[in-house]
Motif scaffolding. Structure first.
Motif, PDB file in Angstrom:
ATOM      1  N   LYS A   1       3.923  -9.857   0.228  1.00  0.00           N
ATOM      2  CA  LYS A   1       3.797  -9.725   1.678  1.00  0.00           C
ATOM      3  C   LYS A   1       2.923  -8.552   2.085  1.00  0.00           C
ATOM      4  CE  LYS A   1       8.315 -11.751   2.500  1.00  0.00           C
ATOM      5  NZ  LYS A   1       9.681 -11.495   2.927  1.00  0.00           N
ATOM      6  N   ALA A   2       3.105  -7.412   1.405  1.00  0.00           N
ATOM      7  CA  ALA A   2       2.387  -6.211   1.842  1.00  0.00           C
ATOM      8  C   ALA A   2       2.423  -5.135   0.771  1.00  0.00           C
ATOM      9  CB  ALA A   2       3.020  -5.672   3.127  1.00  0.00           C
ATOM     10  N   VAL A   3       1.469  -4.236   0.861  1.00  0.00           N
ATOM     11  CA  VAL A   3       1.490  -3.011   0.075  1.00  0.00           C
ATOM     12  C   VAL A   3       2.270  -1.992   0.900  1.00  0.00           C
ATOM     13  CG1 VAL A   3      -0.724  -2.249   1.032  1.00  0.00           C
ATOM     14  CG2 VAL A   3       0.055  -1.313  -1.133  1.00  0.00           C
TER      15      VAL A   3
ATOM     16  N   TYR B   1      -7.428  -0.714   0.558  1.00  0.00           N
ATOM     17  CA  TYR B   1      -8.066  -1.668  -0.350  1.00  0.00           C
ATOM     18  C   TYR B   1      -7.086  -2.784  -0.732  1.00  0.00           C
ATOM     19  CZ  TYR B   1      -9.829  -3.441  -4.840  1.00  0.00           C
ATOM     20  OH  TYR B   1     -10.225  -4.236  -5.887  1.00  0.00           O
ATOM     21  N   LEU B   2      -5.887  -2.417  -1.142  1.00  0.00           N
ATOM     22  CA  LEU B   2      -4.897  -3.418  -1.538  1.00  0.00           C
ATOM     23  C   LEU B   2      -4.479  -4.277  -0.345  1.00  0.00           C
ATOM     24  CD1 LEU B   2      -2.818  -1.102  -3.870  1.00  0.00           C
ATOM     25  CD2 LEU B   2      -4.434  -2.896  -4.581  1.00  0.00           C
ATOM     26  N   ASP B   3      -4.344  -3.654   0.816  1.00  0.00           N
ATOM     27  CA  ASP B   3      -4.026  -4.393   2.035  1.00  0.00           C
ATOM     28  C   ASP B   3      -5.129  -5.393   2.356  1.00  0.00           C
ATOM     29  OD1 ASP B   3      -2.280  -4.746   4.399  1.00  0.00           O
ATOM     30  OD2 ASP B   3      -3.977  -3.893   5.500  1.00  0.00           O
ATOM     31  N   ARG B   4      -6.373  -4.979   2.150  1.00  0.00           N
ATOM     32  CA  ARG B   4      -7.508  -5.869   2.401  1.00  0.00           C
ATOM     33  C   ARG B   4      -7.513  -7.049   1.429  1.00  0.00           C
ATOM     34  NH1 ARG B   4     -12.965  -5.221   4.186  1.00  0.00           N
ATOM     35  NH2 ARG B   4     -13.848  -7.308   4.095  1.00  0.00           N
ATOM     36  N   LEU B   5      -7.140  -6.811   0.164  1.00  0.00           N
ATOM     37  CA  LEU B   5      -7.068  -7.908  -0.799  1.00  0.00           C
ATOM     38  C   LEU B   5      -6.016  -8.930  -0.379  1.00  0.00           C
ATOM     39  CD1 LEU B   5      -7.393  -6.024  -4.198  1.00  0.00           C
ATOM     40  CD2 LEU B   5      -9.099  -7.513  -3.111  1.00  0.00           C
ATOM     41  N   ILE B   6      -4.881  -8.470   0.126  1.00  0.00           N
ATOM     42  CA  ILE B   6      -3.845  -9.384   0.613  1.00  0.00           C
ATOM     43  C   ILE B   6      -4.365 -10.158   1.820  1.00  0.00           C
ATOM     44  CG2 ILE B   6      -1.545  -9.492   1.671  1.00  0.00           C
ATOM     45  CD1 ILE B   6      -0.837  -7.050  -0.176  1.00  0.00           C
TER      46      ILE B   6
ATOM     47  N   ASP C   1      -6.372  13.990 -18.744  1.00  0.00           N
ATOM     48  CA  ASP C   1      -7.723  13.429 -18.768  1.00  0.00           C
ATOM     49  C   ASP C   1      -7.798  12.018 -18.206  1.00  0.00           C
ATOM     50  OD1 ASP C   1      -6.328  12.250 -20.806  1.00  0.00           O
ATOM     51  OD2 ASP C   1      -7.922  12.416 -22.289  1.00  0.00           O
ATOM     52  N   GLU C   2      -6.744  11.573 -17.499  1.00  0.00           N
ATOM     53  CA  GLU C   2      -6.786  10.241 -16.903  1.00  0.00           C
ATOM     54  C   GLU C   2      -6.199  10.254 -15.494  1.00  0.00           C
ATOM     55  OE1 GLU C   2      -4.619   7.626 -19.485  1.00  0.00           O
ATOM     56  OE2 GLU C   2      -2.685   8.454 -18.928  1.00  0.00           O
ATOM     57  N   TRP C   3      -6.414   9.153 -14.792  1.00  0.00           N
ATOM     58  CA  TRP C   3      -5.881   8.966 -13.451  1.00  0.00           C
ATOM     59  C   TRP C   3      -4.668   8.065 -13.520  1.00  0.00           C
ATOM     60  CZ3 TRP C   3      -7.383  11.373  -9.035  1.00  0.00           C
ATOM     61  CH2 TRP C   3      -8.545  12.146  -9.129  1.00  0.00           C
ATOM     62  N   TYR C   4      -3.693   8.315 -12.645  1.00  0.00           N
ATOM     63  CA  TYR C   4      -2.436   7.585 -12.611  1.00  0.00           C
ATOM     64  C   TYR C   4      -2.154   7.101 -11.205  1.00  0.00           C
ATOM     65  CZ  TYR C   4       2.633   6.875 -12.429  1.00  0.00           C
ATOM     66  OH  TYR C   4       3.879   6.353 -12.219  1.00  0.00           O
ATOM     67  N   ALA C   5      -1.619   5.867 -11.097  1.00  0.00           N
ATOM     68  CA  ALA C   5      -1.196   5.333  -9.794  1.00  0.00           C
ATOM     69  C   ALA C   5       0.097   4.557  -9.959  1.00  0.00           C
ATOM     70  CB  ALA C   5      -2.266   4.421  -9.206  1.00  0.00           C
ATOM     71  N   TYR C   6       0.911   4.615  -8.916  1.00  0.00           N
ATOM     72  CA  TYR C   6       2.140   3.845  -8.821  1.00  0.00           C
ATOM     73  C   TYR C   6       2.194   3.301  -7.392  1.00  0.00           C
ATOM     74  CZ  TYR C   6       7.109   2.636  -9.055  1.00  0.00           C
ATOM     75  OH  TYR C   6       8.309   1.964  -9.043  1.00  0.00           O
ATOM     76  N   VAL C   7       2.256   1.970  -7.265  1.00  0.00           N
ATOM     77  CA  VAL C   7       2.226   1.337  -5.944  1.00  0.00           C
ATOM     78  C   VAL C   7       3.302   0.274  -5.876  1.00  0.00           C
ATOM     79  CG1 VAL C   7       0.819   0.029  -4.314  1.00  0.00           C
ATOM     80  CG2 VAL C   7      -0.278   1.721  -5.782  1.00  0.00           C
ATOM     81  N   VAL C   8       4.049   0.263  -4.772  1.00  0.00           N
ATOM     82  CA  VAL C   8       5.116  -0.708  -4.549  1.00  0.00           C
ATOM     83  C   VAL C   8       4.610  -1.763  -3.554  1.00  0.00           C
ATOM     84  CG1 VAL C   8       7.462  -1.074  -3.678  1.00  0.00           C
ATOM     85  CG2 VAL C   8       6.913   0.990  -4.996  1.00  0.00           C
ATOM     86  N   PHE C   9       4.876  -3.032  -3.886  1.00  0.00           N
ATOM     87  CA  PHE C   9       4.520  -4.146  -3.020  1.00  0.00           C
ATOM     88  C   PHE C   9       5.781  -4.820  -2.510  1.00  0.00           C
ATOM     89  CE2 PHE C   9       0.928  -3.629  -5.849  1.00  0.00           C
ATOM     90  CZ  PHE C   9      -0.136  -3.666  -4.963  1.00  0.00           C
TER      91      PHE C   9
END
Length: 148
Positions: free
Chosen positions: A124-126, A64-69, A138-146
């Protein structure tokens, strides 16, 4: 849903939390927008839609993130104001379901702010480097490096 930008060596990272996977994906995408430009006009730009399928929840977020880029580069817009719906794999019995059995699906839209209207930095990229996507209490967590 919330996100924060984190410094990461020569890159930038987004750390996000939300109540649902759909809200989490939107929060990470909002973080990508914030990493790309310090300010985004509140109006202007046309919404566009996209769909993504993948074999896992992590691959879905990456794709998804790659597609947004990709959309940024092709449309010459900064995707902003993200809306997402994440669907878990089904058993393959749905006749109208275009996804293969076992595939995660995402339907999303974003407002495409013309790049000429913002002072955008190039992301440049995910990357999969240190990527985290998990339920925490009770929640969702994400960590993403670009890669910048």
């Amino acid at each position: 849903m919330t996100y924060e930008l984190r410094d990461h060596t020569a890159d930038v990272a987004v750390e996000a939390t939300a109540e649902t996977p759909s809200a989490l994906f939107a929060a990470v995408a909002d973080g990508l927008t914030a990493a790309s430009a310090e300010s985004v006009p509140a109006t202007g730009g046309e919404r566009f839609e996209l769909t993504v399928t993948a074999e896992s929840r992590e691959a879905l977020l990456f794709d998804y993130l790659d597609r947004l880029i990709y959309e940024r580069d092709v449309r010459l817009v900064l995707p902003a104001d993200h809306r997402c719906t994440v669907a878990e794999p089904d058993d393959g019995n749905g006749e109208d379901d275009p996804a293969e059995p076992g595939e995660w699906r995402l339907a999303a839209s974003a407002r495409g702010v013309p790049l000429g209207a913002v002072a955008a930095r190039e992301i440049k990229a995910v990357t999969y480097s240190e990527m985290a996507l998990e339920r925490r209490g009770d929640e969702w967590y994400a960590y993403v490096v670009f890669d910048v």
